[in-house]
Design a protein around this motif. Structure first.
Motif, short mmCIF file in Angstrom:
data_model
loop_
_atom_site.label_atom_id
_atom_site.label_comp_id
_atom_site.label_asym_id
_atom_site.label_seq_id
_atom_site.Cartn_x
_atom_site.Cartn_y
_atom_site.Cartn_z
N UNK A 1 -4.78 -2.16 9.94
CA UNK A 1 -3.70 -3.13 9.86
C UNK A 1 -2.36 -2.42 9.73
N UNK A 2 -1.29 -3.16 10.00
CA UNK A 2 0.06 -2.58 9.95
C UNK A 2 0.35 -1.98 8.58
N UNK A 3 -0.08 -2.65 7.55
CA UNK A 3 0.20 -2.16 6.20
C UNK A 3 -0.44 -0.80 5.97
N UNK A 4 -1.59 -0.55 6.60
CA UNK A 4 -2.22 0.77 6.49
C UNK A 4 -1.36 1.84 7.17
N UNK A 5 -0.83 1.49 8.34
CA UNK A 5 0.03 2.45 9.04
C UNK A 5 1.28 2.74 8.21
N UNK A 6 1.85 1.73 7.63
CA UNK A 6 3.04 1.93 6.80
C UNK A 6 2.73 2.75 5.55
N UNK A 7 1.48 2.67 5.08
CA UNK A 7 1.09 3.45 3.89
C UNK A 7 1.17 4.94 4.17
N UNK A 8 1.07 5.31 5.44
CA UNK A 8 1.30 6.70 5.80
C UNK A 8 2.72 6.94 6.27
N UNK A 9 3.14 6.17 7.25
CA UNK A 9 4.42 6.42 7.92
C UNK A 9 5.61 6.34 6.97
N UNK A 10 5.62 5.37 6.05
CA UNK A 10 6.75 5.24 5.13
C UNK A 10 6.80 6.35 4.10
N UNK A 11 5.71 7.12 4.03
CA UNK A 11 5.68 8.26 3.12
C UNK A 11 5.67 9.60 3.87
N UNK A 12 5.99 9.54 5.19
CA UNK A 12 6.09 10.76 5.97
C UNK A 12 4.75 11.43 6.27
N UNK A 13 3.67 10.63 6.30
CA UNK A 13 2.34 11.18 6.53
C UNK A 13 1.76 10.63 7.84
N UNK A 14 0.78 11.35 8.38
CA UNK A 14 0.13 10.91 9.61
C UNK A 14 -0.79 9.71 9.35
N UNK A 15 -0.99 8.92 10.43
CA UNK A 15 -1.89 7.78 10.34
C UNK A 15 -2.82 7.75 11.54
N UNK A 16 -4.00 7.16 11.34
CA UNK A 16 -4.96 6.94 12.41
C UNK A 16 -5.33 5.47 12.39
N UNK A 17 -5.23 4.83 13.56
CA UNK A 17 -5.42 3.38 13.65
C UNK A 17 -6.80 3.05 14.22
N UNK A 18 -7.54 2.20 13.51
CA UNK A 18 -8.88 1.78 13.92
C UNK A 18 -8.77 0.53 14.79
N UNK B 1 0.81 -1.22 0.00
CA UNK B 1 0.00 0.00 0.00
C UNK B 1 0.85 1.28 0.00
N UNK B 2 1.95 1.28 0.75
CA UNK B 2 2.75 2.50 0.79
C UNK B 2 3.33 2.82 -0.57
N UNK B 3 3.61 1.78 -1.37
CA UNK B 3 4.16 2.00 -2.71
C UNK B 3 3.09 2.57 -3.65
N UNK B 4 1.85 2.12 -3.48
CA UNK B 4 0.76 2.65 -4.29
C UNK B 4 0.59 4.15 -4.02
N UNK B 5 0.55 4.51 -2.74
CA UNK B 5 0.35 5.92 -2.40
C UNK B 5 1.57 6.76 -2.76
#
Length: 198
Positions: free
Chosen positions: A154-171, A136-140
């Motif tokens: 899920x972890x992959x959702x968090x990485x989709x933000x964090x690995x791109x320097x963006x904020x994340x919110x965890x459900x 997911x982080x590569x797509x974004x």
């Protein structure tokens, strides 16, 4: 500002349709759903799920299609969004651009869009199959140059933000473990809490 939502486990209460589908698909192989933590499969790419189940390097395409078709059938018949999802999305749409990022098949996302009227809220859909189920982080990273907040379970959702320097919110109400939230800007126990923090 853009809000990017995961779908399964963040907006969609996927276990309702998923449990029925995976129970039938496993029974076809004389396997018992109770021998698997099926909720942990929700949010994974379909090939990844069947690699875990079958533990071999065979072609998983027939299993992916058959189980995927069953999920769509049960979602269309009795699928539900998490309580408060519609009201929350309607509220957020007036303040932000809303996108969905899901590691699913295109036919599944199209069925969900129709079933739940998602196009009233979301203007873009990044669908895993369209990207050969890339991380997911590569797509974004490829698709978004603007600032965004990633919301998922899920972890992959968090990485989709964090690995791109963006904020994340965890459900936390979704299908991931709390450990998967590491690095999140906020944790929420209901999608309705987004109205208070965004």
């Amino acid at each position: 500002m853009i809000l990017v939502f995961d779908f399964d486990g963040t907006i969609h209460k996927t276990e309702i349709a998923y449990k029925k589908a995976i129970t039938e698909s496993l029974a076809d192989l004389n396997l018992d759903v109770n021998d698997f933590d099926f909720k942990s499969f929700i949010g994974m790419g379909p090939k990844e799920v069947w690699d875990i189940i079958l533990k071999d390097d065979s072609d998983k395409t027939p299993y992916i299609k058959k189980n995927g078709d069953r999920i769509i059938k049960y979602m269309e018949e009795e699928g539900e969004l998490f309580p408060g999802a519609i009201e929350t999305l309607a509220y957020l749409k007036n303040k932000y651009d809303l996108y969905i990022l899901s590691k699913c098949r295109r036919v599944y996302m199209d069925a969900a869009r129709e079933k739940f009227g998602l196009d009233r809220y979301f203007s873009k859909y990044f669908v895993g199959e369209d990207y050969n189920f890339l991380d997911k982080y590569k797509i974004l990273r490829r698709e978004l140059k603007e600032e965004y907040i990633m919301i998922g379970d899920r972890r992959e959702d968090m990485e989709a933000g964090l690995k791109n320097g963006q904020k994340t919110i965890f459900a936390t109400y979704g299908y991931g473990s709390l450990a998967e939230s590491e690095g999140a800007y906020k944790n929420i126990s209901s999608i309705t809490e987004l109205k208070n923090i965004l």
